[in-house]
Design an enzyme around this catalytic site. Structure first.
Site, PDB file in Angstrom:
ATOM      1  N   PRO A  57      50.886  35.224  35.286  1.00  0.00           N
ATOM      2  CA  PRO A  57      50.321  36.726  34.889  1.00  0.00           C
ATOM      3  C   PRO A  57      48.988  36.778  35.876  1.00  0.00           C
ATOM      4  CG  PRO A  57      49.683  35.098  33.119  1.00  0.00           C
ATOM      5  CD  PRO A  57      50.459  34.272  34.127  1.00  0.00           C
ATOM      6  N   ASP A  96      47.491  38.600  32.006  1.00  0.00           N
ATOM      7  CA  ASP A  96      46.504  37.773  31.478  1.00  0.00           C
ATOM      8  C   ASP A  96      45.341  38.844  31.310  1.00  0.00           C
ATOM      9  OD1 ASP A  96      44.835  35.473  31.055  1.00  0.00           O
ATOM     10  OD2 ASP A  96      45.192  34.735  32.973  1.00  0.00           O
ATOM     11  N   TRP A 530      42.321  29.599  30.273  1.00  0.00           N
ATOM     12  CA  TRP A 530      43.489  28.766  31.139  1.00  0.00           C
ATOM     13  C   TRP A 530      44.282  27.865  30.286  1.00  0.00           C
ATOM     14  CZ3 TRP A 530      44.865  29.688  35.922  1.00  0.00           C
ATOM     15  CH2 TRP A 530      43.943  30.418  36.528  1.00  0.00           C
ATOM     16  N   GLN A 571      46.069  28.072  43.081  1.00  0.00           N
ATOM     17  CA  GLN A 571      46.471  27.669  41.678  1.00  0.00           C
ATOM     18  C   GLN A 571      46.771  26.250  41.787  1.00  0.00           C
ATOM     19  OE1 GLN A 571      45.985  29.854  39.417  1.00  0.00           O
ATOM     20  NE2 GLN A 571      46.104  31.919  40.044  1.00  0.00           N
ATOM     21  N   TRP A 575      46.240  26.986  37.640  1.00  0.00           N
ATOM     22  CA  TRP A 575      47.495  27.280  37.050  1.00  0.00           C
ATOM     23  C   TRP A 575      48.576  26.129  37.083  1.00  0.00           C
ATOM     24  CZ3 TRP A 575      52.527  30.155  37.672  1.00  0.00           C
ATOM     25  CH2 TRP A 575      53.245  30.436  36.531  1.00  0.00           C
ATOM     26  N   LYS A 608      36.906  36.177  53.796  1.00  0.00           N
ATOM     27  CA  LYS A 608      37.713  36.734  52.656  1.00  0.00           C
ATOM     28  C   LYS A 608      37.538  38.293  52.624  1.00  0.00           C
ATOM     29  CE  LYS A 608      37.558  36.295  47.808  1.00  0.00           C
ATOM     30  NZ  LYS A 608      36.808  35.462  46.532  1.00  0.00           N
ATOM     31  N   LYS A 611      35.883  44.891  50.481  1.00  0.00           N
ATOM     32  CA  LYS A 611      35.705  46.246  50.439  1.00  0.00           C
ATOM     33  C   LYS A 611      34.571  46.389  51.309  1.00  0.00           C
ATOM     34  CE  LYS A 611      38.153  48.505  46.983  1.00  0.00           C
ATOM     35  NZ  LYS A 611      38.456  47.619  45.615  1.00  0.00           N
TER      36      LYS A 611
END
Ligand code: ZN
Ligand code: ZN
Length: 958
Positions: A57, A96, A530, A571, A575, A608, A611
């Site tokens: 999610p 999530d 988590w 992840q 995750w 990375k 904006k």
């Protein structure tokens, strides 16, 4: 003939000459919605075997970015693929929405600066209401993106981690882990955020390199006076002045060699191998000993404002294996703010003094420094010790420190009385269950995943926060605990109806202690979100409470472990890891069977995406400009699908349009143009024996077979490249060499191209769902390519392989011949008498007589030569060499001139806007007489007349 009757004749919808893919995709999207194609594709496979998928999610905060689109794309590809292969592939979206990110958003909305304001100024009830409102409001924007990248997913029934059902399953997961002995409460050191006032998991920090900050700070060697020895000190190294206030022990490595040295009037203890720190100072070794000999020596504290708990030791040297002589003096200071420190203190029964409060401020009872932020106190503490002559030397030291993944406050290690998952106990199981997982790419299996698993500390799963699933433990003063595994169980014990498991309602629920009869409250913490993400396999289905489970219709093995999951490399420690921990502890099972790990898309400057840096093109604008298929082709074809990182490139995104989509579109357009012109209709006919038709069909088979193999292995870059090669072959070889046949309405050619485009649509449907749908619907009249079965291919036979090989040679000869022509500056329209092909392998002997003739014919047409001489070379190394006979006889010259003239005339016709079948009169200064009738025939010229310059004229009909 009127326009309408012309249209009625046509078999296929005319195709745009210059397609605008985003518009075409919009039409397809509207069609899917109106026709409910996605729902139909599920319905179609309702009774089929399952291919289970679990969606990781996304967090509800923020707009989708390339990262979230990236992980959505393979989820869609394999959803479509396995569905076409005949499986039922359930695709449920998830959200999530618990945890710090939401709390931080609400805190910002309320302009709260400190955690305690939540309770003191706002109240927990109102705060939780605002969190709920926040998560229920966001999510609308996602649908646009998900649609426009062509992802089919059930949004309507999305699971939400804050729904009562989901939370009940999480409660069940905790209960199972607790009952099986994998959860304990204990005092352990873990990373702590003084702004969010909560422990943070080490993997939450490790997920993203940006969570580490390089800093330079003091590195100091302190002098701890040895008790009962004059002018004698232990030298211990540290970078945390703030915990020198409560240093209650020093640690040495028992196995290392230490020395006592005399420098001027003072004696110092330090590791022998670190003597270099004394630099050029004159010193004399007085004594040599092992670390173990220093154990239990006492020292005088640097500060003595606190009292030592009864029965505890303090201000004493102890042994620890973790001490090294790599940095400092081989002797370290021990305070309760470090993992190794705390372990040693617990083992050796050392007094632990906690002098910093939960917001990182020195408690009021600390003299001189009370009320100061711990980092602000650093300099002042060193000044104080300097004045007292207790600092041996001070330097600076650069290192990376962890920061909070939410608020970016610098973290420190602090002891927590918290709930932990006993990862150490689970490790042997987890290693075993990892064995059967198919990692793509596979190096993560024993690489990053196993390595980080092996290094993992116990997992702190309680958070001293508000917005989350409650730690489902009711604890009595007498120590007795009640850990319910369902709402029903809690209702029975508490006698209250439970409608919400969130704070503060859940804290009003108390139970009567079974042991002593007292009223037991719930422990105050909430769970690390988590735990919720890691419970998704069960919680998204409200397992084991949903009616299907209870009626026996749905069994655990129907959905667990899921066949497929996919997320990005971050992840691996998060995750994928938490799923794995929970799978191992609940069922001694791997938590997933196949896992596709994508990499990270960085900004165009290699940093990375940000904006503020404006280092990436806006994904919405890009989707509006080039469409979803192009983004899919770009990402699916790139190493980012194999766990590699890439820099975002608008150019590469755009190139997918030019290099792939347009080429395919033009072939499709070409087919429709001629099929309509000759009123061709798909009918069953015997397969064409033409070499080019046979070849492209074999290439189609080969592509289908390879794409299937690659998609079965979750390898999209190779699958995309196979499709790309076929698209090129269709356009730059098959159509190019079949132009005359198409122009004359050859049924074999039209049937073959129709078949190839139809099958290619099906093969490529999971990869480029829009374009393939457009083509498939128009040329077959079918409802949707996504409702068809994936084509099945058998292994290639030898004849096919031979033909593929032969065509490769033809193309090699052709490209080499074309290069020779260019070298000799000979226009392709100038016919040549012959060319000679020399090679070690005799050619084209492997083909039949008629095949060999066609084979030669293709080369002759491509290179515009009259004859081919085949020569065998004795040189084994010589693959193929091509020599052109460049002698141009008068006759060849005339033929070439005639062809060039024909081309010019056709150009003029077009320029004058004349129809292809309109008869004309041509005026020209000269032309080769022997080709006059051919020129007239090809250009539909009634007459060829002398003129000053080349021109064409309409024949006026009376
Ligand atoms: Zn924080
Ligand atoms: Zn009790």
């Amino acid at each position: 003939m009127s326009y309408n009757s012309l249209m009625a004749q046509q078999t296929f919808q005319p195709v745009d000459s210059i397609p605008y893919f985003p518009d075409i995709e919009k039409r397809v999207l509207d069609y899917w919605k109106k026709n409910k194609t996605f729902e139909k594709s599920l319905k179609l496979r309702e009774k089929s075997p399952r291919w289970t998928f679990l969606d990781g999610p996304p967090f509800v905060t923020g707009l989708p970015h390339y990262g979230s689109l990236l992980s959505s794309i393979p989820k869609d590809v394999f959803g479509r693929y396995w569905t076409m292969k005949g499986y039922y592939f359930r695709r449920l979206w998830g959200w999530d929405g618990h945890g710090l990110p939401i709390e931080n958003k609400v805190e910002n909305e309320l302009h709260l600066k400190r955690k305690r304001d939540i309770e003191e100024k706002v109240g927990v009830k109102k705060f939780i209401e605002l969190c709920k409102k926040y998560v229920n409001d966001v999510s609308g924007d996602w649908e646009w993106y998900v649609d426009h990248i062509g992802r089919w997913v059930d949004f309507k029934n999305a699971y939400k981690t804050w729904d009562l059902n989901y939370m009940e399953s999480v409660m069940w997961v905790f209960h199972e882990m607790y009952t099986k002995g994998f959860v304990y409460k204990g005092m352990r050191v873990s990373l702590f955020c003084p702004h969010c006032v909560t422990p943070i998991s080490n993997f939450e920090v490790a997920m993203d390199a940006d969570n580490y900050r390089e800093i330079t700070e003091a590195s100091t060697i302190y002098k701890f006076k040895a008790a009962g020895e004059d002018n004698t000190y232990f030298l211990a190294w540290s970078t945390t002045p703030w915990n020198k206030l409560v240093t209650t022990a020093l640690a040495v490595n028992p196995k290392l060699t230490y020395v006592k040295v005399k420098v001027n009037n003072e004696n110092f203890f330090l590791a022998k191998s670190t003597l270099a720190i004394l630099k050029s100072t004159d010193y004399k070794i007085v004594e040599t000993m092992k670390g173990k000999d220093l154990i239990d020596k006492k020292y005088e504290p640097l500060f003595d404002f606190f009292t030592i708990d009864e029965g505890k030791e303090a201000f004493v040297v102890k042994g620890g294996d973790f001490v090294t002589a790599d940095e400092g003096t081989g002797m370290v200071t021990i305070a309760p703010y470090g993992e190794d420190d705390m372990k040693l203190m617990q083992k050796e029964n050392i007094h632990a003094e906690l002098h910093v409060d939960e917001e990182g401020v020195m408690k009021e009872y600390v003299p001189k420094f009370g009320g100061m932020h711990y980092l602000d106190a650093n300099e002042k503490i060193d000044e104080d010790l300097q004045k007292r002559g207790l600092i041996f030397r001070s330097d600076t030291y650069s290192h990376k420190v962890p920061t909070c993944w939410r608020c970016h406050t610098r973290l420190y290690y602090a002891p927590q009385d918290a709930w932990y998952v006993d990862v150490q106990k689970l490790k042997p199981r987890m290693k075993e269950t990892n064995e059967s997982v198919n990692w793509v790419p596979d190096h993560f299996k024993y690489g990053r995943f196993l390595k980080s698993m092996e290094a993992a500390p116990d997992w702190c799963i309680s958070r001293s926060r508000y917005w989350g699933s409650p730690v489902p433990v009711w604890e009595c003063e007498c120590g007795e605990r009640f850990v319910p595994g369902s709402i029903k169980e809690l209702e029975e014990r508490s006698g209250k109806k439970i409608t919400d498991l969130h704070k503060p309602e859940i804290d009003d629920i108390t139970v009567t202690c079974k042991k002593c009869g007292r009223n037991a409250p719930r422990v105050p913490e909430v769970l690390d979100s988590w735990i919720e993400a890691g419970s998704a396999s069960f919680a998204e289905r409200h397992f084991p409470f949903n009616p299907s489970t209870n009626s026996g219709k749905e069994k655990l093995e129907d959905f667990f472990p899921p066949d497929f999951i996919s997320e990005y490399t971050g992840q691996i420690r998060a995750w994928f890891y938490v799923l794995h921990v929970i799978g191992a502890s609940l069922f001694d099972s791997p938590a997933f069977k196949n896992v596709l790990v994508s990499g990270v898309i960085l900004g165009d400057d290699g940093r990375k995406m940000s904006k503020n840096l404006k280092n990436y093109p806006d994904p919405k604008l890009m989707l509006e400009k080039y469409g979803g298929d192009a983004l899919r082709l770009y990402l699916l074809g790139s190493p980012v699908m194999m766990g590699g990182d890439i820099l975002i490139s608008e150019e590469e995104y755009r190139n997918q349009v030019k290099d792939m989509l347009l080429i395919l579109w033009n072939s499709y357009k070409y087919f429709v143009l001629y099929a309509n012109q000759f009123n061709w209709k798909p009918i069953k006919s015997n397969p064409s024996q033409h070499l080019l038709d046979r070849w492209i069909l074999i290439r189609l088979d080969e592509t289908g077979r390879n794409v299937t193999a690659f998609l079965d292995a979750y390898d999209t870059p190779h699958a995309v490249s196979e499709i790309h090669l076929l698209v090129d072959d269709i356009s730059t070889w098959y159509i190019r060499r079949s132009r005359d046949r198409f122009a004359s309405g050859d049924t074999n050619a039209l049937s073959t191209l129709h078949f190839v485009l139809t099958l290619l649509s099906r093969i490529a449907a999971p990869i480029a769902p829009f374009m393939t749908e457009e083509i498939y619907q128009n040329i077959t009249g079918g409802e949707s390519v996504h409702l068809t079965d994936y084509p099945i291919y058998e292994t290639a036979d030898d004849a096919d392989k031979k033909l593929l090989g032969a065509m490769r040679t033809i193309r090699e000869i052709s490209s080499s011949g074309n290069a020779k022509r260019k070298e000799a500056q000979l226009s392709i329209r100038q016919p040549l008498s012959d060319l000679t092909v020399t090679s070690f392998w005799p050619m084209p002997t492997e083909l039949s007589q008629s095949e060999a003739e066609q084979y030669e014919q293709i080369i002759k047409e491509e290179l515009n030569v009259k004859k081919i001489n085949w020569k065998k070379s004795k040189d084994e190394k010589l693959p193929i060499s091509v020599e052109l006979n460049t002698t141009i006889t008068a006759e060849l010259k005339d033929e070439g001139d005639a062809r060039m003239l024909i081309r010019k005339i056709q150009g003029l016709r077009k320029k004058e806007g004349m129809k292809l079948d309109e008869p004309i009169v041509v005026y020209a200064p000269a032309w080769p007489a022997s080709f006059e009738s051919q020129i007239k025939k090809k250009t539909l010229a009634r007459e060829l007349k002398k003129g000053i310059e080349l021109s064409v004229k309409r024949i006026e009909t009376p």
